[in-house]
Scaffold this motif. Structure first.
Motif, PDB file in Angstrom:
ATOM      1  N   ILE A  33     -25.059 -26.929  21.457  1.00 43.38           N
ATOM      2  CA  ILE A  33     -26.141 -27.487  22.092  1.00 43.38           C
ATOM      3  C   ILE A  33     -26.809 -26.785  23.026  1.00 43.38           C
ATOM      4  O   ILE A  33     -28.222 -26.462  22.771  1.00 43.38           O
ATOM      5  CB  ILE A  33     -25.875 -28.843  22.642  1.00 43.38           C
ATOM      6  CG1 ILE A  33     -25.696 -29.882  21.371  1.00 43.38           C
ATOM      7  CG2 ILE A  33     -27.031 -29.377  23.560  1.00 43.38           C
ATOM      8  CD1 ILE A  33     -24.980 -31.186  22.025  1.00 43.38           C
ATOM      9  N   PRO A  34     -26.178 -26.303  23.898  1.00 41.85           N
ATOM     10  CA  PRO A  34     -27.096 -25.337  24.801  1.00 41.85           C
ATOM     11  C   PRO A  34     -27.936 -24.039  24.238  1.00 41.85           C
ATOM     12  O   PRO A  34     -28.866 -23.550  24.309  1.00 41.85           O
ATOM     13  CB  PRO A  34     -25.941 -24.643  25.905  1.00 41.85           C
ATOM     14  CG  PRO A  34     -24.878 -25.626  25.840  1.00 41.85           C
ATOM     15  CD  PRO A  34     -24.799 -26.124  24.435  1.00 41.85           C
ATOM     16  N   GLU A  35     -26.977 -23.434  23.095  1.00 42.76           N
ATOM     17  CA  GLU A  35     -27.718 -22.418  22.389  1.00 42.76           C
ATOM     18  C   GLU A  35     -28.805 -22.651  21.548  1.00 42.76           C
ATOM     19  O   GLU A  35     -29.949 -22.133  21.347  1.00 42.76           O
ATOM     20  CB  GLU A  35     -26.664 -21.653  21.321  1.00 42.76           C
ATOM     21  CG  GLU A  35     -25.279 -21.542  21.949  1.00 42.76           C
ATOM     22  CD  GLU A  35     -25.521 -20.496  23.255  1.00 42.76           C
ATOM     23  OE1 GLU A  35     -26.491 -19.990  23.129  1.00 42.76           O
ATOM     24  OE2 GLU A  35     -24.468 -20.511  24.259  1.00 42.76           O
ATOM     25  N   VAL A  36     -28.924 -24.047  21.037  1.00 42.47           N
ATOM     26  CA  VAL A  36     -30.065 -24.593  20.208  1.00 42.47           C
ATOM     27  C   VAL A  36     -31.216 -24.813  21.360  1.00 42.47           C
ATOM     28  O   VAL A  36     -32.339 -24.445  21.102  1.00 42.47           O
ATOM     29  CB  VAL A  36     -29.463 -25.622  19.421  1.00 42.47           C
ATOM     30  CG1 VAL A  36     -31.023 -26.407  18.800  1.00 42.47           C
ATOM     31  CG2 VAL A  36     -28.714 -25.312  18.391  1.00 42.47           C
ATOM     32  N   HIS A  37     -30.781 -25.470  22.320  1.00 37.63           N
ATOM     33  CA  HIS A  37     -31.707 -25.824  23.287  1.00 37.63           C
ATOM     34  C   HIS A  37     -32.505 -24.521  23.895  1.00 37.63           C
ATOM     35  O   HIS A  37     -33.686 -24.510  23.758  1.00 37.63           O
ATOM     36  CB  HIS A  37     -31.210 -26.378  24.658  1.00 37.63           C
ATOM     37  CG  HIS A  37     -31.758 -26.472  25.774  1.00 37.63           C
ATOM     38  ND1 HIS A  37     -31.361 -26.177  27.073  1.00 37.63           N
ATOM     39  CD2 HIS A  37     -33.102 -26.679  25.876  1.00 37.63           C
ATOM     40  CE1 HIS A  37     -32.396 -26.669  27.995  1.00 37.63           C
ATOM     41  NE2 HIS A  37     -33.248 -26.771  27.297  1.00 37.63           N
ATOM     42  N   ALA A  38     -31.765 -23.427  24.107  1.00 37.36           N
ATOM     43  CA  ALA A  38     -32.241 -22.216  24.508  1.00 37.36           C
ATOM     44  C   ALA A  38     -33.138 -21.545  23.413  1.00 37.36           C
ATOM     45  O   ALA A  38     -34.194 -21.088  23.664  1.00 37.36           O
ATOM     46  CB  ALA A  38     -31.255 -21.057  25.031  1.00 37.36           C
ATOM     47  N   ALA A  39     -32.768 -21.672  22.210  1.00 36.14           N
ATOM     48  CA  ALA A  39     -33.725 -21.167  21.145  1.00 36.14           C
ATOM     49  C   ALA A  39     -34.873 -22.016  21.067  1.00 36.14           C
ATOM     50  O   ALA A  39     -35.989 -21.486  20.939  1.00 36.14           O
ATOM     51  CB  ALA A  39     -32.696 -21.140  19.872  1.00 36.14           C
ATOM     52  N   ILE A  40     -34.805 -23.317  21.166  1.00 34.74           N
ATOM     53  CA  ILE A  40     -36.318 -23.915  20.925  1.00 34.74           C
ATOM     54  C   ILE A  40     -37.321 -23.609  22.225  1.00 34.74           C
ATOM     55  O   ILE A  40     -38.162 -23.506  21.946  1.00 34.74           O
ATOM     56  CB  ILE A  40     -35.740 -25.481  20.701  1.00 34.74           C
ATOM     57  CG1 ILE A  40     -35.136 -25.929  19.618  1.00 34.74           C
ATOM     58  CG2 ILE A  40     -36.981 -26.318  20.986  1.00 34.74           C
ATOM     59  CD1 ILE A  40     -34.651 -26.979  19.322  1.00 34.74           C
ATOM     60  N   CYS A  41     -36.805 -23.709  23.315  1.00 36.10           N
ATOM     61  CA  CYS A  41     -37.295 -23.248  24.346  1.00 36.10           C
ATOM     62  C   CYS A  41     -38.043 -21.876  24.396  1.00 36.10           C
ATOM     63  O   CYS A  41     -39.231 -21.709  24.450  1.00 36.10           O
ATOM     64  CB  CYS A  41     -36.586 -23.099  25.633  1.00 36.10           C
ATOM     65  SG  CYS A  41     -35.946 -24.500  26.369  1.00 36.10           S
ATOM     66  N   THR A  42     -37.366 -20.827  23.630  1.00 34.66           N
ATOM     67  CA  THR A  42     -37.642 -19.554  23.537  1.00 34.66           C
ATOM     68  C   THR A  42     -38.906 -19.632  22.317  1.00 34.66           C
ATOM     69  O   THR A  42     -40.134 -18.868  22.337  1.00 34.66           O
ATOM     70  CB  THR A  42     -36.617 -18.677  22.968  1.00 34.66           C
ATOM     71  OG1 THR A  42     -35.804 -18.371  24.140  1.00 34.66           O
ATOM     72  CG2 THR A  42     -37.239 -17.194  22.800  1.00 34.66           C
ATOM     73  N   ILE A  43     -38.809 -20.374  21.359  1.00 38.57           N
ATOM     74  CA  ILE A  43     -39.349 -20.428  20.035  1.00 38.57           C
ATOM     75  C   ILE A  43     -40.926 -20.872  20.709  1.00 38.57           C
ATOM     76  O   ILE A  43     -41.984 -20.383  20.148  1.00 38.57           O
ATOM     77  CB  ILE A  43     -38.850 -21.148  18.890  1.00 38.57           C
ATOM     78  CG1 ILE A  43     -37.636 -20.310  18.421  1.00 38.57           C
ATOM     79  CG2 ILE A  43     -39.853 -21.317  17.948  1.00 38.57           C
ATOM     80  CD1 ILE A  43     -37.032 -21.251  17.372  1.00 38.57           C
ATOM     81  N   LEU A  44     -40.825 -22.118  21.457  1.00 39.31           N
ATOM     82  CA  LEU A  44     -42.153 -22.855  21.480  1.00 39.31           C
ATOM     83  C   LEU A  44     -42.974 -22.129  22.639  1.00 39.31           C
ATOM     84  O   LEU A  44     -43.888 -22.238  22.766  1.00 39.31           O
ATOM     85  CB  LEU A  44     -41.670 -24.208  22.127  1.00 39.31           C
ATOM     86  CG  LEU A  44     -41.114 -25.235  21.298  1.00 39.31           C
ATOM     87  CD1 LEU A  44     -40.888 -26.493  21.795  1.00 39.31           C
ATOM     88  CD2 LEU A  44     -42.063 -25.216  19.917  1.00 39.31           C
ATOM     89  N   ALA A  45     -42.157 -21.180  23.528  1.00 37.81           N
ATOM     90  CA  ALA A  45     -42.458 -20.404  24.486  1.00 37.81           C
ATOM     91  C   ALA A  45     -43.621 -19.375  23.874  1.00 37.81           C
ATOM     92  O   ALA A  45     -44.396 -18.631  24.915  1.00 37.81           O
ATOM     93  CB  ALA A  45     -41.699 -20.000  25.625  1.00 37.81           C
ATOM     94  N   ASP A  46     -43.294 -18.973  22.972  1.00 40.51           N
ATOM     95  CA  ASP A  46     -43.892 -17.660  22.195  1.00 40.51           C
ATOM     96  C   ASP A  46     -45.343 -17.888  21.889  1.00 40.51           C
ATOM     97  O   ASP A  46     -45.876 -18.815  21.557  1.00 40.51           O
ATOM     98  CB  ASP A  46     -43.303 -17.183  20.813  1.00 40.51           C
ATOM     99  CG  ASP A  46     -43.913 -16.109  20.367  1.00 40.51           C
ATOM    100  OD1 ASP A  46     -44.220 -15.232  20.906  1.00 40.51           O
ATOM    101  OD2 ASP A  46     -43.765 -15.806  18.925  1.00 40.51           O
TER     102      ASP A  46
END
Length: 322
Positions: free
Chosen positions: A309-322
């Motif tokens: 879960i923390p890894e998916v959370h971090a990935a989605i934050c990164t993707i949406l911030a691009d």
């Protein structure tokens, strides 16, 4: 708190656990060189979850979505201005980071980033020679890691790398290597050698390169799987504010293999997006993303493998911030 994830949760295949600093030299290059203290590159820390849980989440998810085979809504025609302003999102690739400083590698500096291209994982590297002599004889190997990541081919470098020269190369990565659960989950310990010495280092692989193209879940399976996952294996987060529209959010998520299963309108003008992600080792992670005008998005993630879960959370934050 029954929502605190269990860090000892299995990742799907591992049978062993690895400590954060143990470099198994025999698993790397079988060379008797001492391993220096590894240094992790900077990574984006995940935001802390809100204190209050999402109210009646199951009711929100299944109460207003047509999960049957009804007719799709008629498409809305785009204006000519809309057509010229649209751009197609692509896989996110982070800027390269230095993962092996020259001061720790006798003048060899290694920077890298990870990318997913054509359903495959790549580690894009730049090797910079900061000495007064040429370098050659490069090779790389990975230690056991949580997702079995390993080089898919020998490291190809145009040699010699002359003094002051940077040599770019791309290393294909497969997921069929030996598996051992790491902490952090996505840490990979590596060794690189050249004609001068062998050097040990580590880096964190971003989760989004591990999301496979086959992660789009059937709409009728989503509620069934959601209900089968215990509530204690769910976590909620507040995400950084985004100016992206609902359509833009859906496009950028899908471009990075975070698939949109269904959407609906919530109360007070909320947009709810239900997503599915599948890792290379078969782990599924389900999500509910809430978008509301003038407010930061919220995200609920649920999976049998809570360590993901923390890894998916971090990935989605990164993707949406691009």
């Amino acid at each position: 708190d029954d929502r605190t994830y269990n860090e000892t949760e299995e990742t799907g295949a591992p049978q062993e656990e690895g400590s954060g600093g143990d470099l198994l030299i025999g698993d790397l290059l079988s060379l008797d060189y001492p391993a220096p203290t590894p240094a992790q590159p900077p990574v984006n820390n995940a935001n802390q979850p809100p204190q209050q849980p999402v109210a009646d989440l199951l009711g929100d998810i299944f109460g207003g979505i047509d999960l049957g085979g009804g007719a799709a809504p008629a498409p809305v025609a785009a204006s000519p201005m809309d057509l010229f302003s649209l751009s197609t999102p692509t896989n996110y690739v982070a800027p390269p980071q230095v993962i092996l400083p020259a001061a720790r590698a006798k003048g060899l500096e290694v920077s890298a980033t990870f990318a997913r291209r054509n359903k495959a994982i790549f580690m894009d590297l730049t090797l910079t020679n900061k000495t007064m002599m040429g370098m050659s004889g490069f090779a790389v190997q990975f230690n056991k890691n949580s997702f079995g990541l390993a080089p898919g081919a020998p490291l190809a470098v145009n040699c010699p790398v002359l003094p002051g020269v940077s040599a770019p190369t791309s290393l294909s990565i497969v997921t069929t290597g030996p598996v051992m659960k790491m902490d952090p989950l996505l840490k990979v310990q590596m060794a690189m050698k050249n004609d001068i010495d062998v050097f040990y280092f580590e880096c964190l692989v971003p989760a989004y390169v591990l999301f496979v193209e086959e992660g789009s879940m059937e709409r009728n399976l989503f509620p069934q799987m959601w209900r089968e996952i215990p509530d204690e294996k769910e976590k909620q987060f507040s995400l950084p504010f985004t100016n992206k529209s609902q359509e833009q959010v859906e496009q950028v998520l899908t471009a990075n293999n975070v698939f949109v299963v269904a959407t609906r309108q919530g109360g007070d003008g909320e947009h709810l997006i239900y997503t599915s992600v599948k890792f290379t080792n078969g782990i599924w992670v389900l999500g509910e993303l809430r978008l509301a005008a003038g407010a930061p998005p919220t995200l609920a993630l649920k999976t049998q493998t809570v360590a993901a879960i923390p890894e998916v959370h971090a990935a989605i934050c990164t993707i949406l911030a691009d």
